[in-house]
Design an enzyme around this catalytic site. Sequence first.
Site, mmCIF file in Angstrom:
data_model
loop_
_atom_site.group_PDB
_atom_site.id
_atom_site.type_symbol
_atom_site.label_atom_id
_atom_site.label_comp_id
_atom_site.label_asym_id
_atom_site.label_seq_id
_atom_site.Cartn_x
_atom_site.Cartn_y
_atom_site.Cartn_z
ATOM 1 N N SER A 124 0.841 -1.205 0.000
ATOM 2 C CA SER A 124 0.000 0.000 0.000
ATOM 3 C C SER A 124 0.871 1.247 0.000
ATOM 4 O O SER A 124 1.972 1.244 0.571
ATOM 5 C CB SER A 124 -0.860 -0.017 1.271
ATOM 6 N N TYR A 148 -1.934 -1.507 10.738
ATOM 7 C CA TYR A 148 -2.167 -1.984 9.369
ATOM 8 C C TYR A 148 -0.984 -1.612 8.467
ATOM 9 O O TYR A 148 -0.431 -2.462 7.759
ATOM 10 C CB TYR A 148 -3.471 -1.388 8.801
ATOM 11 N N LYS A 152 2.136 -3.933 6.369
ATOM 12 C CA LYS A 152 2.540 -3.870 4.954
ATOM 13 C C LYS A 152 4.045 -3.661 4.852
ATOM 14 O O LYS A 152 4.732 -4.330 4.071
ATOM 15 C CB LYS A 152 1.780 -2.743 4.236
#
Length: 331
Positions: A124, A148, A152
């Site tokens: 992302s 989150y 990644k």
Amino acid sequence: MNILVTGGAGYIGSHTCIALVKAGHSVIIADNLSNSKSKTVMKIMDIVEEGVNFHKIDVTEEVAVEMIFRNYNIDGVIHFAGLKAAGESVEKPIEYYYNNLVSTMVLTKVCQKYGVNRFVFSSSATVYGDNNVPFVENMELLPTTNPYGETKAMSERILTDIANANPLFSVALLRYFNPVGAHESGLIGESPNGIPNNLMPYVTQVAKGKLETLRVFGNDYPTVDGTGVRDYIHVLDLAEGHVAALVNLTKGVHVYNLGTGKGTSVLELVNAFELANGVGIPYEIVERRHGDIASCYADATKAKRELGWVAKRDLITMCRDAWRFEKNYKE
Ligand code: NAD
Ligand code: UD1
């Protein structure tokens, strides 16, 4: 090629399955349906007019993953499966770290065991943090503001270490910008549970009358009109980017931004949606949202140069397709 698509019943995964089949590949979907529905798999089959293999499994479970590698001659993996709500990850860090990291480790472990050396990972743009725009692949990554984002960045690191240790392993780390829109059939698209966090699904639900007013989070950013700027990319362009990455993958680690390279403000998106669909979107300006940055858009030249891939669909098409899906969508 036979491609294992984890999270293939989800928003980006389902569109990528269609792009893969259209490009002549066979698809094996592994999804635990924690954020998707099995009927999406039926709709994928309706769209591509052929069968797709589906296994309801959790990809953090090694035995279940290995069963798939034993039953199919897998040539490559596209790993979408993961939890993705940045705000929720602050409340549920263990779930996010466990799901997003263990899935990557289990899959790569089984890949090594079965000699599968082609791996594409959903990363992302959030890994760039608050760098200066446009974001370029070789920028130093900045800490993200939530678990989150950390999952990644950590998964990128794990995959890079594996490629460093195994010269046969090839991995594409795809940093997505803001995927929006839906398949032009209106059969599949984005259907978040509850009140959407993201802008486009919120706008479509206001258009439908499910939500009353869009809240625009801040109009005092240093941007064209003070509202946040993002790089919205049609989900089908993003899907085609995966096929390009998979097909062109060579040994080692390759990082690509998948974005359009163009920034659009919240108010510009609202205007485009109204223009594309002839529907009014009432909005009010409210406080900034915690954790938001002013601008986020890609330098998309590397993917064009190395993969021959560019995003083709414009903002009006994104708005039209997003609205067609929302109009058709039944709970
Ligand atoms: P999604 O929630 O629609 O799809 C993810 C799918 O993975 C779901 O179908 C879910 O049921 C499945 N899943 C989750 N954990 C699983 C597990 N342990 N085992 C098996 N299946 C599991 O999300 P999406 O928008 O399609 O995103 C796909 C990937 O792209 C995610 O990794 C996400 O973090 C990443 N990503 C998404 C965006 C975005 O804006 N949508 C942006 C950047 C990166
Ligand atoms: C969010 C996530 C990010 C994730 C990305 C794609 C946060 C802080 N970030 O990013 O980790 O990778 O989604 O899933 O949650 N906006 C409004 N009103 C709304 C919703 C959004 O004004 O109701 C604005 C936001 O302030 C932002 C823009 O619209 O300027 C886009 O927001 P959103 O769709 O949530 O995406 P990101 O903020 O880029």
